[in-house]
Write an enzyme that holds these catalytic residues in place. Structure first.
Site, PDB file in Angstrom:
ATOM      1  N   GLY A  45       0.826  -1.199   0.000  1.00  0.00           N
ATOM      2  CA  GLY A  45       0.000   0.000   0.000  1.00  0.00           C
ATOM      3  C   GLY A  45       0.859   1.246   0.000  1.00  0.00           C
ATOM      4  O   GLY A  45       2.022   1.208   0.435  1.00  0.00           O
ATOM      5  N   CYS A  92       5.909  -0.355   7.197  1.00  0.00           N
ATOM      6  CA  CYS A  92       5.539   0.808   6.387  1.00  0.00           C
ATOM      7  C   CYS A  92       6.746   1.212   5.552  1.00  0.00           C
ATOM      8  O   CYS A  92       7.868   1.223   6.054  1.00  0.00           O
ATOM      9  CB  CYS A  92       5.132   1.957   7.298  1.00  0.00           C
ATOM     10  SG  CYS A  92       4.687   3.464   6.426  1.00  0.00           S
ATOM     11  N   LEU A  93       6.506   1.541   4.290  1.00  0.00           N
ATOM     12  CA  LEU A  93       7.607   1.956   3.421  1.00  0.00           C
ATOM     13  C   LEU A  93       8.270   3.233   3.938  1.00  0.00           C
ATOM     14  O   LEU A  93       9.412   3.513   3.620  1.00  0.00           O
ATOM     15  CB  LEU A  93       7.107   2.162   1.986  1.00  0.00           C
ATOM     16  CG  LEU A  93       6.600   0.890   1.281  1.00  0.00           C
ATOM     17  CD1 LEU A  93       6.010   1.237  -0.084  1.00  0.00           C
ATOM     18  CD2 LEU A  93       7.710  -0.141   1.132  1.00  0.00           C
ATOM     19  N   GLU A 135      -3.324   2.909   5.472  1.00  0.00           N
ATOM     20  CA  GLU A 135      -3.156   3.937   4.435  1.00  0.00           C
ATOM     21  C   GLU A 135      -4.026   5.168   4.724  1.00  0.00           C
ATOM     22  O   GLU A 135      -3.615   6.303   4.480  1.00  0.00           O
ATOM     23  CB  GLU A 135      -3.473   3.368   3.046  1.00  0.00           C
ATOM     24  CG  GLU A 135      -2.589   2.200   2.607  1.00  0.00           C
ATOM     25  CD  GLU A 135      -1.105   2.427   2.796  1.00  0.00           C
ATOM     26  OE1 GLU A 135      -0.643   3.578   2.693  1.00  0.00           O
ATOM     27  OE2 GLU A 135      -0.390   1.438   3.075  1.00  0.00           O
ATOM     28  N   HIS A 138      -2.352   7.535   7.030  1.00  0.00           N
ATOM     29  CA  HIS A 138      -1.348   8.395   6.384  1.00  0.00           C
ATOM     30  C   HIS A 138      -1.976   9.708   5.916  1.00  0.00           C
ATOM     31  O   HIS A 138      -1.329  10.763   5.938  1.00  0.00           O
ATOM     32  CB  HIS A 138      -0.740   7.691   5.160  1.00  0.00           C
ATOM     33  CG  HIS A 138       0.408   6.770   5.475  1.00  0.00           C
ATOM     34  ND1 HIS A 138       1.572   7.199   6.062  1.00  0.00           N
ATOM     35  CD2 HIS A 138       0.576   5.439   5.249  1.00  0.00           C
ATOM     36  CE1 HIS A 138       2.398   6.170   6.203  1.00  0.00           C
ATOM     37  NE2 HIS A 138       1.822   5.089   5.717  1.00  0.00           N
TER      38      HIS A 138
HETATM   39 NI    NI Z   1       2.614   3.186   5.622  1.00  0.00          NI
END
Ligand code: NI
Length: 171
Positions: A45, A92-93, A135, A138
């Site tokens: 995501g 999380c990226l 997401e 965010h």
């Molecule tokens: Ni994330």
């Protein structure tokens, strides 16, 4: 185009994103870039603020590796119903190399617009339910580590600093 993913503690990640008012070529391009960036990372995501764009757009694809992609594009997503609890490890990226269990709803109903401007309703549980909640957070400037208890967050901050320093040494 693959965009650079902002990482913690970048202050851009803490900003609230604005609703999309018109779905035009710019949004189409944003979604294309977000999907490309997510698949390249790879991740399940990505939210627009993670690439520094403060618009309420998320992309998700939880399809298993090697299988046909199944991209979800959600514009102005809203959770309209929740049920149950789950406590699963997340990553999380924007917080590379760190994972922690976070309390979430076990299932959610999400209403959003697709790229054609049509309203779509998703009934999600399991990994997809977690991905939607992660997401959507965010878009409000919330990272999964913000859900940790103060003690665990303290430990995270120390650990994360060490990880960042180590990866710098390796560069
Ligand atoms: Ni994330």
């Amino acid at each position: 185009m693959i965009r650079r993913i902002l990482t913690y503690p970048d202050p851009e990640l803490k900003k609230k994103s604005a609703p999309v008012t018109i779905i035009n070529e710019k949004i189409t391009e944003l979604v294309r870039d977000m999907a490309e960036t997510m698949y390249d990372a790879p991740g399940v995501g990505l939210a627009a603020p993670q690439i520094g764009v403060h618009q309420r757009v998320i992309v998700i694809d939880i399809s298993p590796k090697g299988e046909k992609p199944d991209l979800i594009v959600a514009i102005n997503p809203v959770i309209i119903h929740t049920e149950g609890n789950s406590y699963e490890e997340e990553g999380c990226l924007s917080v590379p190399q760190y994972g922690a269990s976070v309390k979430r709803h076990a299932s959610v109903v999400v209403k959003a617009l697709n790229l054609a401007g049509e309203e779509v309703t998703y009934r999600a549980d399991g990994l997809l339910a977690i991905a939607f909640q992660h997401e959507l957070d965010h878009l409000d400037g919330i990272l999964f580590v913000d859900h940790l208890s103060p003690l665990k967050k303290d430990i995270f901050k120390k650990k994360y600093r060490q990880l960042v320093e180590q990866s710098r040494v390796g560069e």
